[in-house]
Scaffold this motif. Sequence first.
Motif, PDB file in Angstrom:
ATOM      1  N   THR A  86       0.517  -1.463  -0.071  1.00  0.00           N
ATOM      2  CA  THR A  86      -0.108   0.215   0.070  1.00  0.00           C
ATOM      3  C   THR A  86       0.575   1.423  -0.055  1.00  0.00           C
ATOM      4  OG1 THR A  86      -0.190  -0.008   2.650  1.00  0.00           O
ATOM      5  CG2 THR A  86      -2.487  -1.257   1.896  1.00  0.00           C
ATOM      6  N   PHE A  87       2.331   1.464  -0.297  1.00  0.00           N
ATOM      7  CA  PHE A  87       3.075   2.219   0.405  1.00  0.00           C
ATOM      8  C   PHE A  87       3.556   2.573  -1.080  1.00  0.00           C
ATOM      9  CE2 PHE A  87       7.676   4.369   0.519  1.00  0.00           C
ATOM     10  CZ  PHE A  87       7.276   5.263   1.110  1.00  0.00           C
ATOM     11  N   TYR A  88       3.264   2.417  -1.850  1.00  0.00           N
ATOM     12  CA  TYR A  88       4.001   2.196  -3.258  1.00  0.00           C
ATOM     13  C   TYR A  88       2.654   1.677  -4.474  1.00  0.00           C
ATOM     14  CZ  TYR A  88       9.028   1.375  -1.940  1.00  0.00           C
ATOM     15  OH  TYR A  88      10.191   1.081  -1.071  1.00  0.00           O
ATOM     16  N   THR A  89       2.842   3.237  -4.558  1.00  0.00           N
ATOM     17  CA  THR A  89       1.814   2.962  -5.919  1.00  0.00           C
ATOM     18  C   THR A  89       2.157   1.838  -7.394  1.00  0.00           C
ATOM     19  OG1 THR A  89       2.758   5.233  -7.346  1.00  0.00           O
ATOM     20  CG2 THR A  89       1.157   5.582  -5.277  1.00  0.00           C
ATOM     21  N   MET A  90       3.263   1.869  -7.476  1.00  0.00           N
ATOM     22  CA  MET A  90       3.195   0.892  -8.312  1.00  0.00           C
ATOM     23  C   MET A  90       2.603  -0.321  -8.589  1.00  0.00           C
ATOM     24  SD  MET A  90       7.312   0.474  -8.401  1.00  0.00           S
ATOM     25  CE  MET A  90       7.765  -0.691  -6.624  1.00  0.00           C
ATOM     26  N   TYR A  91       2.565  -0.561  -7.197  1.00  0.00           N
ATOM     27  CA  TYR A  91       1.177  -2.050  -7.305  1.00  0.00           C
ATOM     28  C   TYR A  91      -0.079  -1.448  -7.207  1.00  0.00           C
ATOM     29  CZ  TYR A  91       6.165  -3.272  -5.298  1.00  0.00           C
ATOM     30  OH  TYR A  91       7.131  -3.762  -5.774  1.00  0.00           O
ATOM     31  N   ARG A  92      -0.618  -2.084  -8.654  1.00  0.00           N
ATOM     32  CA  ARG A  92      -2.581  -1.721  -7.726  1.00  0.00           C
ATOM     33  C   ARG A  92      -2.780  -2.709  -6.625  1.00  0.00           C
ATOM     34  NH1 ARG A  92      -2.317   2.701 -10.690  1.00  0.00           N
ATOM     35  NH2 ARG A  92      -5.010   1.692 -11.631  1.00  0.00           N
TER      36      ARG A  92
END
Length: 251
Positions: A86-92
């Motif tokens: 949930t920290f990195y926006t690259m993970y949907r």
Amino acid sequence: MTADAVNTGISLGMPQLPAPDFPAEVRARLEADAQEVIARYPDSRSALLPLLHLTQSEEGYVSRTGIRFCAEVLGLTTAEVTAVATFYTMYRRRPSGDYQVGVCTNTLCAVMGGDAIFDELKQHLGVGNNETTPDGKVTLEHIECNAACDYAPVVMVNWEFFDNQTPASAKALVDDLRAGRPVEPTRGAPLCTFKDTARILAGFPDGREGAVEASGGAGPASLIGLRIARGESPHAPVVHPRAETGTEGGE
């Protein structure tokens, strides 16, 4: 449950049941891939980021099942994995399209037309930010700076650059993606689906012909200052005036 809780996805009732596992054949295949990734690191938990990409390559997003998988193979808790995912926006975090179309709306891109592109794409596609078209082809999102300010405004598709865009070229781009027509980034590797991109980001080879040789690095506009500092004189404009660009894919 309050309306605010519903809107934010917060459950005030019974906790969610444990996430289901992947089907046995999928689990076996992912475990084999995961062990290959984990072997690259002296500490297995360092493999979490690529393993999140690996699970994303399977489902197109990081599901609760994907989080459970990463936690089990790395000996972490699901809370630890969720904190990273949930920290990195690259993970949907929910199902998304074959093509992630990101419009930069940081300062320079916004001033050069990024906000107008984003607004027109929302209307053209009939979706909002982080929403996917009904055909499952395109997920639209506004993104933060991608270090391509000298090509503003920039649109990225599955992290490949489409430079010097206009509302018209951006709409032509998404129309081509939805219709299955060939689309070429203005620089960088050939375009592939989001799942394929996720597998590459997990650290597995890109076997497409010419993909490895293609470069998404700095282009002429990024290097003009360095060339001038070296005493080199550019012989032609490094960026075509916007009025001279076409509408197909921003070229």
